[in-house]
Design an enzyme around this catalytic site. Structure first.
Site, PDB file in Angstrom:
ATOM      1  N   LYS A   1       3.655  -3.296  -6.538  1.00  0.00           N
ATOM      2  CA  LYS A   1       5.067  -3.055  -6.798  1.00  0.00           C
ATOM      3  C   LYS A   1       6.001  -3.979  -6.022  1.00  0.00           C
ATOM      4  O   LYS A   1       7.099  -4.290  -6.481  1.00  0.00           O
ATOM      5  CB  LYS A   1       5.411  -1.590  -6.498  1.00  0.00           C
ATOM      6  CG  LYS A   1       4.756  -0.606  -7.454  1.00  0.00           C
ATOM      7  CD  LYS A   1       5.194   0.822  -7.162  1.00  0.00           C
ATOM      8  CE  LYS A   1       4.552   1.806  -8.130  1.00  0.00           C
ATOM      9  NZ  LYS A   1       5.016   3.197  -7.915  1.00  0.00           N
TER      10      LYS A   1
ATOM     11  N   ASP B   1      10.544   4.745 -11.496  1.00  0.00           N
ATOM     12  CA  ASP B   1      10.190   5.888 -10.646  1.00  0.00           C
ATOM     13  C   ASP B   1      11.440   6.640 -10.197  1.00  0.00           C
ATOM     14  O   ASP B   1      11.470   7.873 -10.180  1.00  0.00           O
ATOM     15  CB  ASP B   1       9.411   5.426  -9.407  1.00  0.00           C
ATOM     16  CG  ASP B   1       7.977   5.045  -9.716  1.00  0.00           C
ATOM     17  OD1 ASP B   1       7.405   5.632 -10.661  1.00  0.00           O
ATOM     18  OD2 ASP B   1       7.424   4.174  -9.022  1.00  0.00           O
TER      19      ASP B   1
END
Length: 279
Positions: free
Chosen positions: A71, A108
């Protein structure tokens, strides 16, 4: 949006990746949306292999989902990063444009907010976060939009505590840190977000208060966790990792395919069935 007859590819990358439910969720969405020529796979890719993997993709690729440890590693390899992703220095979604540009985003953060909103949690006076990893920073970013007071983060080291206080400053959240030895105190908060690895919060199950607020435990396997089970037994509202996974995947599908509304119910049903099949 690409026409259904065009072959388009997407996938989830990470290491380890065999456990990922993302293929189940995305394929369920494609089936529901009639995107018969779209495929979604999983690839074991670590930080060292990521640049070559991206460079090897052809024009049939529409996007990627990223999990740990990619990420943050992907950011220097992108042409543009959304403000949401930049706020926590974490990209979990890459969209490839028709001219070959790589756009990074983070679903997210809005996924956490959407999952809470679905359960009626739209505002809280205070909150507690268990853990201090990447998911904890995303939780802080989501709390920035709904928490009117202080967020207490329970951590195991002063280094992690300093990181969380820094994230709070960057995200505009009033963050106080406390040692993990006091984690049972967190359970009195009206909203608790547990971001710790499997087993780390199990010992707290015996400390759930008589009238608990809401618990968001980001694990989805095994489920329920001892903490979530104890919380539910006391009558508290419980959200799990599948709630987060589905809501962030809905946003990924919409960004990658261009479809305005991904099928939340079908994706959740597919995820629940896959977890049940794993036993």
């Amino acid at each position: 949006m690409s026409r259904p007859e065009e072959r388009r590819r997407a996938a989830v990358l990470g290491s380890p990746i065999a456990h990922s439910l993302s293929p189940v969720l995305h394929r369920a969405a494609y089936a529901e949306l009639g995107l018969g020529e779209w495929t979604y796979d999983r690839f074991e890719v670590d930080e060292a292999a990521l640049p070559a993997f991206l460079d090897g993709l052809d024009g049939s690729w529409a996007g990627l989902s990223l999990t740990m440890p990619l990420k943050r590693a992907v950011i220097p390899l992108l042409d543009e990063v959304s403000g949401t992703a930049a706020s926590v220095e974490a990209v979990n979604t890459v969209v490839f444009t028709e001219d070959g540009r790589r756009l990074g985003d983070n679903t997210d953060i809005p996924g956490i907010a959407a999952a809470l909103r679905e359960r009626g949690v739209t505002e809280t006076g205070s909150a507690a976060v268990l853990g201090a990893g990447a998911t904890a920073s995303s939780a802080l970013a989501a709390l920035a939009g709904i928490c009117t007071g202080e967020v207490t983060v329970y951590v195991r080291s002063e280094a992690r505590a300093a990181e969380m206080r820094e994230w709070g400053e960057r995200l505009g959240v009033a963050v106080r840190t406390a040692d993990w030895s006091r984690a049972a105190e967190a359970l009195a908060a009206p909203l608790v977000i547990a971001t710790t690895p499997a087993g780390a919060a199990d010992a707290l199950a015996g400390a759930v208060p008589e009238r608990p607020g809401a618990l968001f435990d980001v694990l989805y396997e095994p489920w329920p966790t001892p903490l979530a089970a104890a919380w539910s037994a006391r009558g508290g509202a419980v959200l799990g990792g599948l709630d987060l996974l589905v809501h962030q995947a809905v946003l990924q599908v919409e960004r990658i395919t261009g479809c305005p509304r991904a099928p939340l119910a079908a994706m959740r049903a597919a995820g629940e069935a896959a977890l049940a099949a794993r036993g």
